[in-house]
Design an enzyme around this catalytic site. Structure first.
Site, mmCIF file in Angstrom:
data_model
loop_
_atom_site.group_PDB
_atom_site.id
_atom_site.type_symbol
_atom_site.label_atom_id
_atom_site.label_comp_id
_atom_site.label_asym_id
_atom_site.label_seq_id
_atom_site.Cartn_x
_atom_site.Cartn_y
_atom_site.Cartn_z
ATOM 1 N N GLU A 57 -33.382 3.412 1.078
ATOM 2 C CA GLU A 57 -34.742 3.114 1.513
ATOM 3 C C GLU A 57 -35.683 3.602 0.413
ATOM 4 O O GLU A 57 -35.574 4.754 -0.014
ATOM 5 C CB GLU A 57 -35.070 3.816 2.835
ATOM 6 C CG GLU A 57 -36.456 3.479 3.335
ATOM 7 C CD GLU A 57 -36.821 4.165 4.647
ATOM 8 O OE1 GLU A 57 -37.986 4.021 5.070
ATOM 9 O OE2 GLU A 57 -35.961 4.855 5.222
ATOM 10 N N LYS B 263 -34.684 14.056 2.401
ATOM 11 C CA LYS B 263 -35.814 13.459 1.679
ATOM 12 C C LYS B 263 -37.137 13.977 2.240
ATOM 13 O O LYS B 263 -38.101 14.176 1.501
ATOM 14 C CB LYS B 263 -35.776 11.932 1.816
ATOM 15 C CG LYS B 263 -35.091 11.217 0.664
ATOM 16 C CD LYS B 263 -35.484 9.757 0.706
ATOM 17 C CE LYS B 263 -34.386 8.896 0.112
ATOM 18 N NZ LYS B 263 -34.675 7.471 0.306
ATOM 19 N N ARG C 172 -21.028 13.074 3.917
ATOM 20 C CA ARG C 172 -22.112 13.161 2.952
ATOM 21 C C ARG C 172 -21.942 14.424 2.115
ATOM 22 O O ARG C 172 -21.168 15.320 2.466
ATOM 23 C CB ARG C 172 -23.467 13.177 3.655
ATOM 24 C CG ARG C 172 -23.686 14.397 4.543
ATOM 25 C CD ARG C 172 -25.030 14.362 5.232
ATOM 26 N NE ARG C 172 -26.104 14.496 4.257
ATOM 27 C CZ ARG C 172 -27.389 14.306 4.560
ATOM 28 N NH1 ARG C 172 -27.742 13.934 5.774
ATOM 29 N NH2 ARG C 172 -28.312 14.463 3.640
#
Length: 555
Positions: free
Chosen positions: A34, A268, A258
């Site tokens: 994104e 983020k 992850r």
């Protein structure tokens, strides 16, 4: 005979699919960020995995921007992401955007309404949350769940045409309000958002939610292996449900662990906080775990790829020691970085028996690890800068550097002996006087004297002045996100130290941002973006050894 590397679980799946012809002999992956921030080291793991699999199996990997939230997305982030992927050494087959598919996604949503599988809900987000139920009790149907198809089609079109305000209506999939997976309890698939989109402008005021856009975008692109991190494992049934109900290409989602790394935050949102609140100088601050920050600090793409390969692909979450990343950086720079001399904490040394005004040109190897590294010319004169820590007025027993009566070799030059020194009124050493042995020149030493210490130096009349920024870890605890209170309370107050007067070899005068060096005995450094021809700036990339591990043991 070399040992063949074992396959990770995703490679096993792909090889099984190829053997059985499940995907028609194709491998098509995608990296779908994104564009709402800069990529970090966690994204690097996903990039290396998705592009690496495509390369290994002669497939393709798309770069697809998940740009479905216009209020947080910017073209700046798009460009930074492209730069990072290229810098890591990968090239995408197609540059795509979820916004490419807005018309198709709208048509898919309309198709669900026509099948009685989606409805427009006038409830507020708080009201929807209150009816979701819990893992122990089923949810409650919305009072708008039984609207007829025609009404839903009309209302959804009116949403698209801008008739309603943000939050006034949403489109929900009609799945099962009693489903054990809460994500399948009639999830919202479209919301109203009157915001300018960085690509489509003001054409749309309704935008698909991630869960609706993601699987369908995969399907449109005929992605064979949609690889996500473990937090999306509970989203997979919904991913499959949409594909099944729409009867479109059956992309499949697979999840891997992850990257979680010590002394780092990967969120983020938290990284954006650090930027917006001025805790760091920007997304590319060399202390940040962003790819752009690591690049600015002097990390190599090769080191990051090696790190990602070393940690592997797992199904279970774990915490990776940042020391492993730093090890990979050292290994890479040891092979590639030229050696130079820089004095960070200078004190003047005078060779009293060296002819005044004389300069010698010494030829030194650029990198002993690289047989093709070449050599450089380093000027040598009567006066030079050395490190203050390389002199001790009352030397300890095993101090093999300079002190009264002690001898050392100047790197690539001569053996010298300390004869005298000067101090100021505060007791600080201001000048060291030594004599040199003319017959002890490196490469042609006939002195017969062996010394245990070698120190680096920079000729005073030839030295260039630079600023050096010494970076340490941004956080002082291993897992700042798991600690109580605000994660910013655990920022390391000593994460950067600026040295304004560092003396460097004249060979560095023409360095460019991004050039990397080993400052002999001091560590690896990179020329910073702030450097100009008038003022050179260097960032410390990593030390020669892992000093942090030693400090942790002391603590």
């Amino acid at each position: 005979m070399t040992e063949e590397k074992s396959l990770n679980f995703i490679e096993e799946i792909i090889e099984k699919d190829l053997a059985e012809g499940t995907t028609g002999g194709r491998v098509q992956t995608r990296f779908p960020p994104e564009p709402n921030g800069y990529l970090h080291i966690g994204h690097a793991k996903s990039i290396c995995l998705n592009f690496g699999l495509a390369k290994k199996y002669n497939g393709q990997c798309n770069l697809r921007f998940d740009d479905t939230n216009p209020s947080t997305e910017e073209t700046e982030y798009v460009e930074s992401i492209k730069e990072d992927v290229k810098w890591l050494g990968f090239q995408w087959a197609n540059e795509l955007y979820a916004s490419n598919y807005f018309d198709q996604l709208y048509a898919f949503a309309t198709q669900l309404i026509q099948k009685g599988l989606a409805y427009v809900d006038d409830s507020t987000s708080e009201e929807i949350a209150a009816t979701k139920g819990s893992t122990f009790e089923p949810g409650k149907n919305s009072p708008y769940r039984d609207r007829n198809v025609d009404e839903n089609l009309r209302l959804f079109e009116e949403m698209k045409d801008g008739k309603y305000k943000d939050g006034e209506k949403v489109l929900r999939a009609k799945v099962d309000m009693a489903h054990p997976n809460l994500l399948l309890r009639d999830p919202v698939i479209y919301r109203i958002k009157h915001a300018h989109h960085h690509r489509t402008g003001d054409k749309w005021c309704i935008y698909p939610m991630y869960d609706f856009a993601h699987g369908q975008s995969d399907s449109i692109e005929k992605i064979t292996h949609s690889i996500c991190t473990l937090e999306f494992i509970h989203h997979r049934p919904l991913y499959d449900w949409f594909i099944e109900q729409l009867e479109i290409y059956p992309s499949h989602q697979y999840e891997f662990a992850r990257l979680n790394m010590t002394y780092t935050v990967m969120s983020k949102r938290k990284l954006l906080q650090l930027v917006n609140e001025g805790q760091v100088t920007g997304w590319n601050d060399p202390r940040m775990p962003t790819i752009s920050g690591m690049r600015r600090r002097g990390y190599t793409a090769d080191a990051i790829r090696q790190f990602c390969e070393t940690i592997g692909v797992a199904k279970r979450e774990n915490m990776i020691d940042v020391g492993l990343l730093e090890f990979c950086v050292r290994e890479s720079l040891n092979k590639s970085a030229n050696r130079v001399m820089a004095v960070l904490d200078p004190v003047k040394l005078v060779l009293t028996n060296y002819p005044e005004g004389q300069t010698e040109e010494l030829e030194l190897d650029n990198n002993p690890e690289d047989p093709n590294g070449g050599t450089r010319i380093v000027p040598f004169s009567r006066e030079m800068w050395i490190e203050r820590e390389d002199f001790m007025e009352n030397p300890a027993k095993k101090f093999f550097r300079l002190g009264p009566g002690l001898m050392v070799r100047l790197k690539g030059a001569y053996i010298i002996k300390c004869d005298d020194f000067k101090k100021d009124e505060n007791g600080n050493i201001t000048e060291i006087h030594c004599s040199y042995l003319p017959e002890s020149k490196s490469g042609n030493d006939t002195s017969g004297i062996n010394v245990k210490g070698t120190i680096h130096w920079v000729s005073v009349p030839h030295a260039k002045v630079a600023e050096v920024r010494l970076y340490d870890r941004l956080f002082k605890v291993e897992d700042p996100s798991s600690e109580e209170g605000d994660f910013k309370e655990y920022i390391n107050p000593n994460s950067v130290e600026v040295l304004s007067t560092v003396y460097i070899e004249p060979a560095l005068a023409n360095t460019k941002p991004g050039d990397r060096f080993q400052f002999l005995r001091k560590g690896y450094f990179a020329t910073d973006l702030d450097s100009t021809s008038e003022k050179l700036v260097f960032n410390k990339t990593v030390g020669l050894k892992d000093t942090w591990a030693k400090e942790a043991k002391k603590g």
